[in-house]
Design an enzyme around this catalytic site. Structure first.
Site, PDB file in Angstrom:
ATOM      1  N   SER A  21       0.787  -1.501  -0.076  1.00 24.30           N
ATOM      2  CA  SER A  21       0.011   0.032  -0.005  1.00 24.30           C
ATOM      3  C   SER A  21       0.963   0.960   0.100  1.00 24.30           C
ATOM      4  CB  SER A  21      -1.093   0.187   1.478  1.00 24.30           C
ATOM      5  OG  SER A  21      -0.092  -0.352   1.805  1.00 24.30           O
ATOM      6  N   ASN A  49      -1.669   5.170 -15.756  1.00 21.17           N
ATOM      7  CA  ASN A  49      -1.272   4.293 -15.075  1.00 21.17           C
ATOM      8  C   ASN A  49      -3.479   4.292 -13.845  1.00 21.17           C
ATOM      9  OD1 ASN A  49      -2.200   2.554 -12.708  1.00 21.17           O
ATOM     10  ND2 ASN A  49       0.257   3.118 -11.205  1.00 21.17           N
ATOM     11  N   CYS A  57      -3.797   2.128  -9.885  1.00 20.38           N
ATOM     12  CA  CYS A  57      -3.451   2.322  -8.349  1.00 20.38           C
ATOM     13  C   CYS A  57      -4.477   1.967  -7.303  1.00 20.38           C
ATOM     14  CB  CYS A  57      -2.468   3.152  -8.551  1.00 20.38           C
ATOM     15  SG  CYS A  57      -1.844   3.042  -6.508  1.00 20.38           S
ATOM     16  N   LYS A  72      -2.556   1.199 -17.818  1.00 18.71           N
ATOM     17  CA  LYS A  72      -2.706  -0.288 -17.361  1.00 18.71           C
ATOM     18  C   LYS A  72      -3.504  -0.151 -16.316  1.00 18.71           C
ATOM     19  CE  LYS A  72       0.756  -1.567 -13.861  1.00 18.71           C
ATOM     20  NZ  LYS A  72       2.063  -1.233 -13.168  1.00 18.71           N
ATOM     21  N   THR A 125      -1.575  -4.206  -9.423  1.00 20.91           N
ATOM     22  CA  THR A 125      -2.342  -6.070  -8.161  1.00 20.91           C
ATOM     23  C   THR A 125      -3.753  -5.747  -7.958  1.00 20.91           C
ATOM     24  OG1 THR A 125      -1.713  -3.783  -6.845  1.00 20.91           O
ATOM     25  CG2 THR A 125       0.335  -5.045  -7.059  1.00 20.91           C
TER      26      THR A 125
END
Ligand code: SIN
Length: 307
Positions: A72, A128, A131, A167, A195
């Protein structure tokens, strides 16, 4: 060494081999550069950048899991300007492609960063939108097709000639919806997976191990999920290049990613156990392609034969 052409093309960018290091697992390359020449790598995806420096989330922010880790981190980074001034010149010394990974709080921030990075001459920009560790931006953009498309459009409008790779998050019901939205908005490539949201709890204190309570899971445990999602995305947007990632630690893992539809593969969490992991993946992949009688490793891409 088998006589296999290991070069591949990702969004028009030629990589000398298909093995890239994943953002957030390689810093800006300085530490790993003590182990081997960074020119050995197909590409380096730098730690995720934001418009302004960020300290990231409070610790603990890393926890081990069976076959993986939870993080994290929260996008700790020195900011895009410091990257351009201090880190990019270092990375540019090596004969490898430099990929900048960016996260914004707003679409406009993505645009500003794309303009700065395109002007600085990075080879590819990884946008990205996945996240899981920040409140603003991040997953909020990566889980809604219309927002994914908006960010992609803004990035493309400001990246000039530099290809934009979006992403994707695995934390969605249907990754193909986001893949199609990004493709429709002009993405030059996709990268996946980021993730998978997860949690660990200390049964004695009854506290989550991570201070943020939850984090993102990576490592070998996520490989089958990643291969499945790469395959689904490749089927949904045929012809759009994919950088496959998620749990790759062996040449065979990389071959699975490529057969599922990836043009290139990123190695991430495996680096924490073995800094040489990307080179081993590259060499094992070359050997596998050689055993299969391939002249070019790129012949693996999309070669899966579904039942
Ligand atoms: C982080 O810094 O929290 C990880 C980055 C990401 O998962 O995109």
């Amino acid at each position: 060494m088998p006589n296999v052409d290991m070069s591949v093309t990702l969004a028009g960018v030629r990589l000398k081999n298909p093995v890239v290091v994943a953002s957030g697992t390689f810093g800006f390359g300085r530490e790993y550069g003590q182990f081997y020449g960074l020119g050995e790598l197909g590409g380096i995806c730098a730690k995720g950048l934001t418009l302004h420096p960020r300290e990231g989330n409070p610790a603990p922010r890393i926890a081990e899991t069976p076959m993986g880790i939870l993080n994290s981190v929260g996008l700790q980074n020195p900011g895009v300007d410091a990257f351009i001034e201090e880190e990019l010149p270092f990375l540019r010394q090596f004969d490898t492609k430099v990929i900048a990974n960016i996260s914004g709080n707003t679409p406009e921030e993505y645009g500003i960063m794309c303009e700065k990075l395109a002007g600085a001459g990075v080879d590819l920009i990884e946008v990205n939108i996945s996240c899981p560790n920040v409140k603003a931006g991040g997953l909020a953009y990566g889980t809604r097709p219309e927002l994914a498309a908006e960010v992609t459009k803004v990035a493309k409008a400001h990246a000039g000639p530099v290809p934009v790779m979006v992403k994707l998050s695995p934390n969605v019901t249907d990754v193909t919806e986001i893949a199609k939205a990004a493709a429709g908005a002009g993405a030059d490539a996709l990268s996946l997976i980021n993730t998978i949201r997860g949690m660990r709890i200390d049964v004695n204190t009854r506290r989550p191990i991570l201070k943020m309570n939850t984090g993102g899971l990576s490592g070998p445990a996520v490989l089958p999920v990643a291969v499945r999602m790469v395959w689904e995305a490749a089927c949904a947007v045929p012809g759009l290049p994919i950088l496959g990632m998620g749990g790759v630690s062996k040449g065979e893992d990389a071959a699975q990613m490529m057969l599922a539809g990836a043009s290139a593969v990123a190695v991430g969490t495996a680096l924490f156990a073995d800094p040489y992991a990307p080179l081993k993946v590259r060499d094992e992949l070359a050997a596998l392609a050689g055993r299969q009688g391939l002249a070019r490793v790129s012949e693996l891409t999309g070669g899966v034969k579904p039942w």
